[in-house]
Design an enzyme around this catalytic site. Structure first.
Site, mmCIF file in Angstrom:
data_model
loop_
_atom_site.group_PDB
_atom_site.id
_atom_site.type_symbol
_atom_site.label_atom_id
_atom_site.label_comp_id
_atom_site.label_asym_id
_atom_site.label_seq_id
_atom_site.Cartn_x
_atom_site.Cartn_y
_atom_site.Cartn_z
ATOM 1 N N ARG A 1 29.313 -90.864 25.399
ATOM 2 C CA ARG A 1 29.224 -89.558 26.060
ATOM 3 C C ARG A 1 28.984 -89.775 27.547
ATOM 4 O O ARG A 1 28.315 -90.747 27.943
ATOM 5 C CB ARG A 1 28.053 -88.739 25.514
ATOM 6 C CG ARG A 1 28.318 -88.035 24.223
ATOM 7 C CD ARG A 1 29.303 -86.884 24.370
ATOM 8 N NE ARG A 1 29.468 -86.193 23.101
ATOM 9 C CZ ARG A 1 30.411 -86.467 22.201
ATOM 10 N NH1 ARG A 1 31.299 -87.427 22.418
ATOM 11 N NH2 ARG A 1 30.491 -85.782 21.067
ATOM 12 N N HIS B 1 38.589 -88.115 27.624
ATOM 13 C CA HIS B 1 37.856 -87.873 26.366
ATOM 14 C C HIS B 1 38.850 -87.860 25.192
ATOM 15 O O HIS B 1 38.942 -86.886 24.442
ATOM 16 C CB HIS B 1 37.055 -86.559 26.428
ATOM 17 C CG HIS B 1 35.958 -86.523 25.393
ATOM 18 N ND1 HIS B 1 34.719 -85.979 25.625
ATOM 19 C CD2 HIS B 1 35.910 -86.974 24.111
ATOM 20 C CE1 HIS B 1 33.967 -86.086 24.541
ATOM 21 N NE2 HIS B 1 34.675 -86.692 23.607
HETATM 22 P P1 NAP Z 1 26.103 -92.988 14.468
HETATM 23 O O1 NAP Z 1 26.712 -93.470 13.190
HETATM 24 O O2 NAP Z 1 25.047 -91.958 14.406
HETATM 25 O O3 NAP Z 1 25.575 -94.279 15.250
HETATM 26 C C1 NAP Z 1 24.811 -94.199 16.388
HETATM 27 C C2 NAP Z 1 24.299 -95.599 16.726
HETATM 28 O O4 NAP Z 1 23.548 -95.523 17.946
HETATM 29 C C3 NAP Z 1 23.355 -96.165 15.656
HETATM 30 O O5 NAP Z 1 23.542 -97.551 15.517
HETATM 31 C C4 NAP Z 1 21.982 -95.887 16.262
HETATM 32 O O6 NAP Z 1 20.959 -96.770 15.854
HETATM 33 C C5 NAP Z 1 22.273 -96.106 17.735
HETATM 34 N N1 NAP Z 1 21.245 -95.456 18.553
HETATM 35 C C6 NAP Z 1 20.926 -94.143 18.617
HETATM 36 N N2 NAP Z 1 19.884 -93.956 19.459
HETATM 37 C C7 NAP Z 1 19.540 -95.179 19.910
HETATM 38 C C8 NAP Z 1 18.539 -95.660 20.768
HETATM 39 N N3 NAP Z 1 17.653 -94.835 21.339
HETATM 40 N N4 NAP Z 1 18.469 -96.980 21.008
HETATM 41 C C9 NAP Z 1 19.342 -97.837 20.412
HETATM 42 N N5 NAP Z 1 20.322 -97.448 19.580
HETATM 43 C C10 NAP Z 1 20.429 -96.140 19.332
HETATM 44 O O7 NAP Z 1 27.235 -92.404 15.420
HETATM 45 P P2 NAP Z 1 28.791 -92.731 15.434
HETATM 46 O O8 NAP Z 1 29.495 -91.974 14.380
HETATM 47 O O9 NAP Z 1 28.966 -94.201 15.459
HETATM 48 O O10 NAP Z 1 29.212 -92.092 16.849
HETATM 49 C C11 NAP Z 1 28.617 -92.551 18.049
HETATM 50 C C12 NAP Z 1 28.947 -91.630 19.195
HETATM 51 O O11 NAP Z 1 30.300 -91.785 19.590
HETATM 52 C C13 NAP Z 1 28.854 -90.123 18.918
HETATM 53 O O12 NAP Z 1 27.520 -89.666 18.968
HETATM 54 C C14 NAP Z 1 29.687 -89.536 20.031
HETATM 55 O O13 NAP Z 1 28.893 -89.263 21.167
HETATM 56 C C15 NAP Z 1 30.672 -90.653 20.376
HETATM 57 N N6 NAP Z 1 32.062 -90.286 20.069
HETATM 58 C C16 NAP Z 1 32.946 -90.228 21.103
HETATM 59 C C17 NAP Z 1 34.267 -89.917 20.843
HETATM 60 C C18 NAP Z 1 35.294 -89.905 21.939
HETATM 61 O O14 NAP Z 1 36.415 -89.469 21.713
HETATM 62 N N7 NAP Z 1 34.972 -90.397 23.110
HETATM 63 C C19 NAP Z 1 34.688 -89.661 19.528
HETATM 64 C C20 NAP Z 1 33.756 -89.729 18.518
HETATM 65 C C21 NAP Z 1 32.431 -90.041 18.791
HETATM 66 P P3 NAP Z 1 20.527 -96.871 14.282
HETATM 67 O O15 NAP Z 1 21.664 -97.605 13.622
HETATM 68 O O16 NAP Z 1 19.298 -97.667 14.318
HETATM 69 O O17 NAP Z 1 20.383 -95.458 13.801
HETATM 70 C C1 GLV Z 2 34.091 -86.586 19.998
HETATM 71 O O1 GLV Z 2 33.745 -86.744 21.116
HETATM 72 C C2 GLV Z 2 33.225 -86.600 18.861
HETATM 73 O O2 GLV Z 2 32.002 -86.537 19.019
HETATM 74 O O3 GLV Z 2 33.747 -86.685 17.736
#
Ligand code: NAP
Ligand code: GLV
Length: 318
Positions: free
Chosen positions: A233, A281
């Site tokens: 983000r 994005h």
């Molecule tokens: P997720 O499964 O919730 O994973 C988040 C990871 O971040 C977990 O490993 C978590 O640790 C870690 N984390 C959270 N807070 C932390 C902290 N304070 N210190 C260290 N590590 C921390 O999320 P996801 O599905 O992988 O998605 C991640 C992010 O990608 C989304 O929240 C979104 O912002 C972004 N995204 C972007 C796009 C785009 O098109 N650019 C698309 C989709 C998603 P733990 O494993 O210990 O819980």
């Molecule tokens: C996109 O940014 C998502 O959070 O899936």
């Protein structure tokens, strides 16, 4: 209440609702989907949201579940008036694959000197003397070893990179060096050549991609100074710090898919910096065709009495 007599609110801004509506009509023809609470607020049982207008989820007495139409949920928490019902986020093979494609694409582009060769081509320069490091000489560090980070880590491992990761709690992935918590960040940063950020935006992670972080990275590796790729983000990054780190040679190149302000304002110096790659994005866009059937399947299982999956931890905000 049965599925067919419960109404669904589609509360999106910045996205075209039509395609979501038409996919819903195909996947769940018996369900009523409304774009507005007007005349329906007594009947709305579920809300599907992307950057809902603040306060728009209040005053819905029958609301049971909020479904985020993205993997991230910071767009929901920017609204300080959210009813106390479970929030479910997207976890989908389609979205995960899109993100891993993006990460692999950008890592390989930096690893194989894509920026440099595109600049050389623009100037019709043939200059081949720079050494190409092998993947096994390069450490890719992933900030965030969640659903997206884990998959990208495994795919990068399969390409032969050394891969490390950082998360809040310890996560174990075969072949990946794991670090966790505030104390683990220092060790993680010391060793990385390419940093890929897939963290959620939360009160704890806001602004983490800053000079404080860049100053803890090594000065020189097989690609020169480290490379940063942020597809998490925009609120995770301090954009003036990124520009300063590039100009001081603390970072050699940057790929940014997300920005503090989106669309990125035309006045941003990031647009024209020669060492910056910008995508709008678009790393892993939510596909209505792929996601709507999965959301409908969750609704149906929930109505059969099965527990909801992929529930957001409201205290941690992800
Ligand atoms: P997720 O499964 O919730 O994973 C988040 C990871 O971040 C977990 O490993 C978590 O640790 C870690 N984390 C959270 N807070 C932390 C902290 N304070 N210190 C260290 N590590 C921390 O999320 P996801 O599905 O992988 O998605 C991640 C992010 O990608 C989304 O929240 C979104 O912002 C972004 N995204 C972007 C796009 C785009 O098109 N650019 C698309 C989709 C998603 P733990 O494993 O210990 O819980
Ligand atoms: C996109 O940014 C998502 O959070 O899936």
């Amino acid at each position: 209440m049965t599925g067919s007599d419960s109404t669904i609110l589609l509360a999106v801004t910045g996205w075209d609702p039509d395609v979501w509506q038409s996919e819903f009509a195909k996947a769940a023809p018996g369900r009523k989907l409304v774009l507005d609470t007007k005349d329906a607020n007594e009947k709305i049982r579920y809300a599907l949201v992307w950057k809902q207008r603040p306060g728009s989820l209040m005053g819905l007495p029958k609301l049971e579940v909020i479904f985020s139409l993205g993997a991230g949920v910071d767009h929901i928490f920017h609204d300080h008036q959210i009813p106390d019902v479970p929030i479910v986020r997207i976890v989908s093979p389609d979205l995960t694959m899109r993100m891993s494609e993006y990460v692999v694409w950008q890592v390989l582009d930096h690893h194989r000197l894509g920026l440099r060769y595109r600049q050389q081509q623009a100037q019709k320069v043939w200059h081949e003397d720079r050494r190409q490091p092998a993947a096994h000489e390069v450490t890719v560090g992933i900030l965030g070893l969640g659903v997206l980070g884990r998959d990208a880590a495994q795919k990068l491992r399969n390409l032969g990179f050394r891969v490390s990761g950082w998360s809040r709690r310890l996560q174990t992935i075969e072949g990946v060096t794991s670090h966790f918590g505030k104390d683990g960040l220092k060790d993680f940063l010391r060793d990385v050549d390419i940093v890929v950020c897939l963290l959620p935006l939360t009160p704890e992670t806001k602004g983490i991609l800053s000079m404080t972080m860049f100053a803890q990275m090594k000065a020189e590796g097989p690609l020169g100074a480290p490379v940063l790729i942020n597809a998490g983000r925009g609120g995770l990054q301090n954009e003036p710090d990124i520009l300063a780190a590039l100009d001081r040679g603390m970072l050699s190149a940057v790929t940014l898919d997300v920005f503090k302000t989106e669309p990125l304002p035309k006045t941003s110096p990031l647009w024209t910096h020669p060492q910056v790659v910008i995508t709008p994005h678009a790393a892993a866009s939510s596909s209505p065709q792929a996601l709507v059937p999965e959301i409908v399947a969750q609704l149906e299982s929930y109505e059969r009495g099965e527990p909801l999956k992929n529930i957001v931890d409201k205290a941690a905000q992800y």
